[in-house]
Design a protein around this motif. Structure first.
Motif, PDB file in Angstrom:
ATOM      1  N   GLU A   1      -0.944   8.531   2.608  1.00 50.06           N
ATOM      2  CA  GLU A   1      -1.267   7.138   2.891  1.00 50.06           C
ATOM      3  C   GLU A   1      -0.048   6.411   3.454  1.00 50.06           C
TER       4      GLU A   1
ATOM      5  N   SER B   1       0.839  -1.206   0.000  1.00 42.75           N
ATOM      6  CA  SER B   1       0.000   0.000   0.000  1.00 42.75           C
ATOM      7  C   SER B   1       0.866   1.244   0.000  1.00 42.75           C
ATOM      8  N   GLY B   2       0.249   2.363  -0.384  1.00 40.49           N
ATOM      9  CA  GLY B   2       0.945   3.640  -0.384  1.00 40.49           C
ATOM     10  C   GLY B   2       1.925   3.794  -1.529  1.00 40.49           C
TER      11      GLY B   2
END
Length: 254
Positions: A237, A202-203
């Motif tokens: 994020e 993620s991110g």
């Protein structure tokens, strides 16, 4: 032409004299180390006299005996090789051989291969399976919610699992994280020297290589990064990365 100082090498090794050892390296020297933790596919790469000096300082501080057993220098003074035997107080022995590239009597590149006794003491009998081979026969079901170790640093943490005879890390990096600000003080090197083979869960991170190459890695990407890079989180994020290669020593506190 200056010649390589074999006696200084002997004195530095056998007297654990880090200052003398440092003096043998050229300014932009490169060192490659292969041992029981840093395998040939992902060796420990150390660049520059500052990083090499810190490595030598740590090595010379260990409570162990060192003996230089053999040194050979080529006739033209451009290469050398030596064999070193090291012994810990518990009897564990390490045998290391090093190949050197020389210029003006100083080391410009070094490749060292180290062979260790098993941790229980004494050499492994011929034909006995290695720990990694034995681990490969076992079923293991682990969870990063229960890591073997957690290494924390500003804006993030590294969750470490020992599995299958190796080490895997999950990096959790919060917005504002940057290697050169948050991990560099722990690593003590100008660039991140840990080679990575990693999946981005993620991110988004921006990766900047020492040669100027720069790119963004986002969720779903796979990246292979050699030594010599910086990286930082882009956006708001949290970044989560699973790393199969660079987690062994990542963010270890001195």
């Amino acid at each position: 032409m200056p010649t390589f100082d074999v006696e200084a090498l002997r004195r530095g090794i056998e007297e654990r004299d880090a200052a003398t050892m440092r003096s043998l390296y050229a300014e932009h020297a490169q060192m490659t180390v292969v041992d029981r933790r840093d395998q040939p596919s992902h060796p420990h790469l150390i660049s520059g006299t500052s990083a090499i000096g810190e490595f030598l300082d740590e090595l010379c501080s260990r409570d162990m005996e060192h003996r230089l057993e053999q040194v050979v220098v080529s006739a033209d003074g451009s290469h050398a090789a030596y064999l070193e035997r090291c012994r810990y107080p518990d009897g564990m022995t390490v045998l290391a051989t090093s190949m050197l590239d020389l210029r003006n009597g100083q080391i410009t590149a070094q490749t060292s291969l180290q062979a260790w006794d098993e941790e229980s003491g004494g050499a492994r009998p011929q034909g006995t399976p290695t720990a990694a081979a034995e681990a490969a026969k076992r079923v293991e079901h682990l969870d990063f919610s229960k890591p073997d170790e957690v290494r924390t640093f500003d804006h993030g943490r590294a969750e470490i699992l020992n599995v299958g005879g190796g080490t895997i890390g999950r990096l959790v990096l919060e917005p504002g994280w940057r290697w050169s600000q948050d991990v560099k003080p722990l690593a003590g090197t100008e660039w991140c020297e840990a080679p990575h083979f990693q999946y981005h869960v993620s991110g988004t991170t921006r990766v900047h290589m020492a040669d100027g190459t720069e790119f963004d890695a986002k969720a779903g990407d796979l990246t292979v990064l050699p030594s010599g890079h910086d990286a930082w989180v882009i956006g708001d994020e949290t970044v989560v990365i699973v790393d199969w290669q660079g987690a062994v020593h990542y963010a270890e506190k001195p």
